[in-house]
Design an enzyme around this catalytic site. Structure first.
Site, PDB file in Angstrom:
ATOM      1  N   LYS A 100      29.074 -11.538  -3.722  1.00 54.89           N
ATOM      2  CA  LYS A 100      29.499 -10.274  -3.053  1.00 54.89           C
ATOM      3  C   LYS A 100      29.483 -10.883  -1.561  1.00 54.89           C
ATOM      4  O   LYS A 100      28.683 -11.824  -1.041  1.00 54.89           O
ATOM      5  CB  LYS A 100      28.575  -9.168  -3.114  1.00 54.89           C
ATOM      6  CG  LYS A 100      28.624  -8.621  -4.493  1.00 54.89           C
ATOM      7  CD  LYS A 100      29.500  -7.822  -4.869  1.00 54.89           C
ATOM      8  CE  LYS A 100      29.903  -6.979  -6.288  1.00 54.89           C
ATOM      9  NZ  LYS A 100      30.043  -7.974  -7.173  1.00 54.89           N
ATOM     10  N   SER A 119      35.744  -7.881  -8.788  1.00 52.89           N
ATOM     11  CA  SER A 119      35.182  -7.195  -7.509  1.00 52.89           C
ATOM     12  C   SER A 119      35.348  -7.663  -6.263  1.00 52.89           C
ATOM     13  O   SER A 119      35.048  -7.055  -5.131  1.00 52.89           O
ATOM     14  CB  SER A 119      33.771  -6.885  -7.807  1.00 52.89           C
ATOM     15  OG  SER A 119      32.782  -8.267  -7.593  1.00 52.89           O
TER      16      SER A 119
END
Length: 149
Positions: free
Chosen positions: A106, A69
């Site tokens: 993230k 991701s």
């Protein structure tokens, strides 16, 4: 090694070994990434990556990435992250977070009264952190160690 477990899988966290005497060979003058530079005297010293990458050794850990991701931020599956738990989270920083029992890495995005966990891969959607989530910033990523293929 510290193993942090959650209901889904274990996360292996490694602390730097600051007592290691196993430094690696290190050429202290830079290598040109542009035009070749004239040969300089070859001077080899030693470098200990634990000490070089751990500015706050008691709060620094190594964690292996699982997933893709964050590929557009240069973080790929199987890379090793150097994470400092003593650094303050902030807008735009890349963080290892614990959300609802799952670890994730993230980029933090703060807006007025909102926090988002932003992937760096268009195949993934941002995750808005709400009051319903159990959430903690576990640490801030300071380095990425990767194998060049």
């Amino acid at each position: 090694m510290l193993t942090v477990s959650n209901k889904y899988r274990a996360l292996n966290v490694y602390a730097p070994d600051m007592e290691s005497k196993n430094g690696l060979p290190f050429v202290s003058h830079g290598v040109s990434a542009g035009f070749p530079s004239p040969a300089q005297d070859f001077m080899e010293t030693r470098i200990d990556l634990n000490k070089e990458l751990s500015k706050n050794p008691l709060s620094t850990f190594y964690i292996r990435v699982s997933g893709n991701s964050m590929i557009d931020a240069g973080i790929n599956n199987a890379d090793i992250l150097v994470v400092d738990r003593s650094l303050e989270p902030g807008n735009g920083k890349i963080a290892v977070c614990l959300i609802d029992g799952e670890f994730t890495v993230k980029r933090l995005l703060t807006e007025t009264d909102s926090l988002y966990l932003m992937p760096e891969n268009k195949a993934y959607k941002p995750l808005k952190v709400t009051e319903e989530n159990q959430f903690m910033v576990w640490g801030i990523v300071t380095y990425v160690i990767k194998k060049i293929q």
